[in-house]
Design a protein around this motif. Structure first.
Motif, PDB file in Angstrom:
ATOM      1  N   SER A   1       0.922  -1.183  -0.034  1.00  0.00           N
ATOM      2  CA  SER A   1       0.021  -0.054  -0.025  1.00  0.00           C
ATOM      3  C   SER A   1       0.958   1.139   0.034  1.00  0.00           C
ATOM      4  N   VAL A   2       1.949   1.190   0.842  1.00  0.00           N
ATOM      5  CA  VAL A   2       2.787   2.313   0.763  1.00  0.00           C
ATOM      6  C   VAL A   2       3.501   2.575  -0.482  1.00  0.00           C
ATOM      7  N   LYS A   3       4.041   1.352  -0.894  1.00  0.00           N
ATOM      8  CA  LYS A   3       4.533   1.501  -2.271  1.00  0.00           C
ATOM      9  C   LYS A   3       3.781   2.163  -3.201  1.00  0.00           C
TER      10      LYS A   3
ATOM     11  N   ARG B   1      -4.758   7.352 -14.204  1.00  0.00           N
ATOM     12  CA  ARG B   1      -5.367   6.400 -15.022  1.00  0.00           C
ATOM     13  C   ARG B   1      -4.230   6.022 -16.222  1.00  0.00           C
ATOM     14  N   LEU B   2      -3.127   6.883 -16.321  1.00  0.00           N
ATOM     15  CA  LEU B   2      -2.320   6.622 -17.320  1.00  0.00           C
ATOM     16  C   LEU B   2      -1.211   5.557 -16.767  1.00  0.00           C
ATOM     17  N   PHE B   3      -1.110   5.460 -15.494  1.00  0.00           N
ATOM     18  CA  PHE B   3      -0.337   4.463 -14.918  1.00  0.00           C
ATOM     19  C   PHE B   3      -0.940   3.136 -14.870  1.00  0.00           C
TER      20      PHE B   3
ATOM     21  N   ARG C   1       4.270   5.647  -5.365  1.00  0.00           N
ATOM     22  CA  ARG C   1       4.049   5.415  -6.932  1.00  0.00           C
ATOM     23  C   ARG C   1       3.220   6.525  -7.492  1.00  0.00           C
ATOM     24  N   SER C   2       2.050   6.665  -6.671  1.00  0.00           N
ATOM     25  CA  SER C   2       1.065   7.793  -6.974  1.00  0.00           C
ATOM     26  C   SER C   2       1.713   9.248  -7.047  1.00  0.00           C
ATOM     27  N   PHE C   3       2.701   9.298  -6.291  1.00  0.00           N
ATOM     28  CA  PHE C   3       3.343  10.620  -6.353  1.00  0.00           C
ATOM     29  C   PHE C   3       4.083  10.839  -7.485  1.00  0.00           C
TER      30      PHE C   3
END
Length: 117
Positions: free
Chosen positions: A54-56, A68-70, A60-62
């Motif tokens: 979850s932390v990863k 959506r692209l990710f 990753r979102s930051f």
């Protein structure tokens, strides 16, 4: 001979184990198994592993702000993060619901942080 020991993971597991036992009077790793969670992309269902995933995913979102692209570029990885977060929510919800049921039915409950909330 000299050998490296993965101390970071060991301390992470120990800290989460202490928190789950002291704050919630529960051992999440014993109560929840892979079958019960029904996870597809994550084989290890230990709370420490789910927290790490979850932390990863959060990190990753930051670093990849367009979610959506990710998800289009890395669909399995994105689903793994989502799955871990949902599993942790399910564990928390179940723990709270069990405690509420115990309190309302007049059962004796441990005096921990969850009861105080």
């Amino acid at each position: 001979g000299k050998r490296e020991a993965p101390m970071k993971e060991a301390f992470h597991e120990a800290a989460l184990d202490v928190i789950s036992k002291v704050a919630f009077s529960s051992d999440f790793d014993k109560e929840w198994g892979n079958k019960r969670l029904g996870l597809k992309y994550t084989t290890d269902t230990k709370l420490s592993h789910l927290t790490l995933i979850s932390v990863k995913g959060l990190m990753r979102s930051f670093t990849f702000p367009i979610k959506r692209l990710f998800a289009l570029i890395h669909p399995q990885e994105a689903e793994m993060y989502r799955e871990a977060i949902l599993a942790m929510r399910r564990i928390g919800r179940d723990c709270i619901e069990k405690r509420i049921k115990a309190v309302t039915s007049g059962e004796e409950v441990p005096n921990d942080i969850l009861t105080q909330m």
